[in-house]
Design an enzyme around this catalytic site. Structure first.
Site, PDB file in Angstrom:
ATOM      1  N   GLY A   1       0.810  -1.208   0.000  1.00  0.00           N
ATOM      2  CA  GLY A   1       0.000   0.000   0.000  1.00  0.00           C
ATOM      3  C   GLY A   1       0.844   1.260   0.000  1.00  0.00           C
ATOM      4  O   GLY A   1       0.445   2.292   0.549  1.00  0.00           O
TER       5      GLY A   1
ATOM      6  N   GLY B   1      -0.924   7.603   1.318  1.00  0.00           N
ATOM      7  CA  GLY B   1      -1.303   7.566   2.721  1.00  0.00           C
ATOM      8  C   GLY B   1      -0.246   7.034   3.668  1.00  0.00           C
ATOM      9  O   GLY B   1       0.941   7.362   3.580  1.00  0.00           O
ATOM     10  N   ILE B   2      -0.691   6.201   4.601  1.00  0.00           N
ATOM     11  CA  ILE B   2       0.199   5.674   5.632  1.00  0.00           C
ATOM     12  C   ILE B   2       1.311   4.834   5.029  1.00  0.00           C
ATOM     13  O   ILE B   2       2.461   4.886   5.480  1.00  0.00           O
ATOM     14  CB  ILE B   2      -0.610   4.851   6.659  1.00  0.00           C
TER      15      ILE B   2
ATOM     16  N   TYR C   1     -15.898  -3.589   7.545  1.00  0.00           N
ATOM     17  CA  TYR C   1     -14.543  -3.051   7.680  1.00  0.00           C
ATOM     18  C   TYR C   1     -14.046  -3.207   9.111  1.00  0.00           C
ATOM     19  O   TYR C   1     -12.906  -3.631   9.336  1.00  0.00           O
ATOM     20  CB  TYR C   1     -14.528  -1.577   7.276  1.00  0.00           C
TER      21      TYR C   1
END
Length: 276
Positions: A22, A26-27, A163
Site C-alpha cells: 500500500g 497515505g500511511i 470493515y
C-alpha cells in the site's frame, strides 16, 4: 543526493530490507519514506505503478537507498503470488502490511463483490504474507511484522460493520502472533490509529474531522520497531482508546456506531464500499 543514513543497531538487527504494501499513498507511502530515511532498502508494492515509480525515484535520489517496485493488486490471489515471487530471493527483515480499504453505509445495501475484495485484501493477503514472511524470519532468528488494525477494530460498529470486522481480525492475529513469535526473535506490532487524513475517508464515503497525518502514524511505527504489542500513534487515537477502554463493550459499540454514522452522513455516503 543526500548521504545515506546508517541503520542504528536497534534497526540493523531486524534486517536490511523493508517491505511496504500500500506504498502508493497515505500511511504506506509515509512509512516507506520514514524507513528510507532510517537507511532501509525498500520493496514497495501497490496497484498504481506510476505512483510507486515516482516514489521510488524520489527516495533513491533523496536518501540513497535501493528501492524495488512490485506492482500488484493484493486483493487478488494472483497479485499476492506476484509479490511472493518477487520476495523469494530477498532477505526481508521488516514487513509493513499497510494495504487495505474500507466502507461506510448500510451493510445490506453494499456491493458484495467489493466486500469480498475487502476481505481478501484486509485479511486474506495479510494472512498469506504474514505466514510466508514469519517462517523466513524465524529461520533467520530476527524480524519485524507490522500489521494495521484500527480504533474501530476493538468493537463492532454499525455503519462500518464489515470493515471493522476485518480490523478486529487483524488485531486478534497480531496479538496472538506477538506472543507466539517473540521467543523466536520475531516481533509483531499492531498499529491501531484513529481517523487519519488520507484519501481513505473520501473513498470510503466518510468525512474526516479531526484526524492525524500519515506522517504521525509512520513516525510511531518507526519508533516502535524492535517491539511487539499494540501502539496507538497520535494524540487522537490515544484519546479515543483511553476514553473507551473502561466503557462496557455494548456501550462502545453504540458510541462508535454514532461516530461512524455521523462521519458517513456528513460525507453524503449512501452505503457500499470504496477503495482506500
Amino acid at each position: 543526493m543526500s548521504g545515506r543514513a546508517m541503520l542504528t543497531p536497534r534497526l540493523s538487527k531486524l534486517g536490511p530490507v523493508a517491505l511496504v504494501t500500500g506504498a502508493s499513498d497515505g500511511i504506506g507511502r509515509a512509512t516507506a519514506e520514514a524507513l528510507a530515511r532510517e537507511g532501509f532498502d525498500l520493496i514497495v508494492t501497490a496497484r498504481r505503478e506510476p505512483a510507486l515509480q515516482a516514489l521510488a525515484e524520489r527516495l533513491r535520489r533523496d536518501t540513497g537507498v535501493s528501492v524495488d517496485v512490485v506492482p500488484a493488486d493484493l486483493g487478488s490471489s494472483a497479485g499476492v503470488d506476484t509479490l511472493l515471487s518477487a520476495l523469494s530471493t530477498r532477505d526481508v527483515g521488516v514487513a509493513v502490511l499497510a494495504a487495505g480499504f474500507g466502507s461506510a453505509g448500510a451493510f445490506a445495501k453494499g456491493d458484495i463483490a467489493t466486500e469480498q475484495t475487502m476481505l481478501a485484501l484486509n485479511c486474506g493477503a495479510v494472512l498469506t504474507l504474514t505466514h510466508a514472511l514469519s517462517a523466513r524470519m524465524i529461520a533467520r532468528g530476527a524480524g519485524q511484522i507490522v500489521l494495521f488494525g484500527s480504533i474501530v477494530g476493538f468493537q463492532g460498529n454499525g455503519g462500518s460493520a464489515h470493515y471493522s470486522a476485518t480490523k478486529a481480525w487483524v488485531q486478534t492475529l497480531a496479538e496472538g502472533l506477538a506472543i507466539e513469535l517473540r521467543p523466536q526473535g520475531v516481533h509483531v506490532l499492531s498499529v491501531a490509529p484513529g481517523p487519519v487524513a488520507t484519501g481513505f475517508g473520501a473513498r470510503a464515503g466518510m468525512r474526516m474531522g479531526s484526524a492525524e497525518t500519515p506522517e504521525t502514524i509512520a513516525t510511531g511505527v518507526v519508533r516502535a520497531l524492535g517491539r511487539s504489542g499494540t501502539i496507538r500513534p497520535g494524540r487522537l487515537s490515544k484519546l479515543l482508546g483511553w476514553s473507551l477502554a473502561t466503557t462496557p463493550r455494548f456501550l462502545r459499540v453504540r458510541i462508535m456506531t454514532g461516530i461512524i454514522t455521523g462521519m458517513a452522513a456528513g460525507a453524503g455516503a449512501k452505503g457500499g464500499a470504496h477503495a482506500g
